[in-house]
Design an enzyme around this catalytic site. Structure first.
Site, short mmCIF file in Angstrom:
data_model
loop_
_atom_site.label_atom_id
_atom_site.label_comp_id
_atom_site.label_asym_id
_atom_site.label_seq_id
_atom_site.Cartn_x
_atom_site.Cartn_y
_atom_site.Cartn_z
CB ILE A 36 41.62 12.57 2.84
CG1 ILE A 36 41.61 13.33 1.65
CG2 ILE A 36 39.86 11.60 3.59
CD1 ILE A 36 41.78 12.01 0.56
CB SER A 37 40.08 18.37 2.84
OG SER A 37 41.19 18.48 4.20
CD GLN A 38 32.11 18.19 3.57
OE1 GLN A 38 32.57 18.10 4.74
NE2 GLN A 38 31.03 17.80 2.93
#
Ligand code: SAH
Length: 218
Positions: free
Chosen positions: A66-68
């Site tokens: 999951i992206s930052q």
């Protein structure tokens, strides 16, 4: 295991995250409101419950992440999403970024190449809330020609180059935001298609994404 309880503690941590994103330079209030509205821990295994609001990427299985939150906010801000925009997202992953776009009122078409991650949409918690979000299993390099053209396109994996078929599927006046490979990291690019069809390219900061891969898997 997932937990779908949004406690005062979660809400408090989310507000702190929003303040951090402001300090880091995110200024679009609509984007900040969307981050504040969406419980990020709903998109992660409950093992991450206590750390879900740290500004970090986390594993979501199949070697993906999951992206930052900063990256999600940064890309969303560059995309300048307007209500009822048709937005194509490449790389559904956890569905967190797609949910932020849906919360902003866009019609969201999201593509995932990993079968197991694509199938997660069957258990998508917000399926009855965001009827403006549609899931596709396929190769993002191909886009979705039958559903295009799009007002906005966002790629959430490291692209080796600007995918030509996606440029074709962008409307005149449309915007594409994507990280493009520069060795170990990627440069965030914003490509604007003018009304006449020519392209304007702007370069922004460096980021680190998982690679955009060709073909489907699974
Ligand atoms: N937007 C996601 C980020 C997931 S990481 C989120 O909010 O969680 C990037 C995702 O892109 C991975 O799930 C990976 O499988 C997917 N991906 C990589 N190459 C792709 C391609 N060619 N087409 C579609 N999805 C791709």
């Amino acid at each position: 295991m997932r937990s779908y309880e949004d406690t005062y503690q979660h809400k408090g941590l989310r507000r702190q995250l929003v303040n951090l994103l402001k300090e880091k330079g995110i200024s679009d209030e609509r984007v900040l409101d969307a981050i504040n509205a969406i419980p990020r821990h709903f998109f992660l295994d409950s093992a991450f419950d206590k750390i879900a609001y740290e500004d970090r990427a986390f594993p979501i299985g199949e070697g993906q992440t999951i992206s930052q939150p900063y990256t999600v906010a940064y890309q969303t801000q560059l995309l300048n999403v307007k209500k009822s925009d048709k937005v194509l997202e490449i790389g559904t992953g956890s569905v967190y970024q797609a949910t932020i776009l849906a919360e902003l009122g866009a019609w969201v078409f999201t593509i995932e190449r990993q079968k197991k991650l694509y199938e997660l949409h069957k258990k998508y918690y917000f399926r009855n809330k965001y009827l403006n979000l549609k899931f596709f299993y396929g190769d993002g390099f191909e886009g979705l020609p039958t559903f295009g053209p799009f007002d906005k396109i966002i790629i959430t994996a490291a692209a080796p180059f600007v995918p030509p078929k996606l440029v074709e599927q962008l409307k005149p006046g449309g915007i594409m935001v994507l990280p493009v490979d520069e060795g170990n990291s990627q440069r965030m690019l914003r490509i604007t298609k003018t009304a006449e069809g020519s392209l304007i390219e702007e370069a922004f900061d460096q980021f680190s994404f998982v690679p955009m891969l060709t073909g489907r898997n699974g």
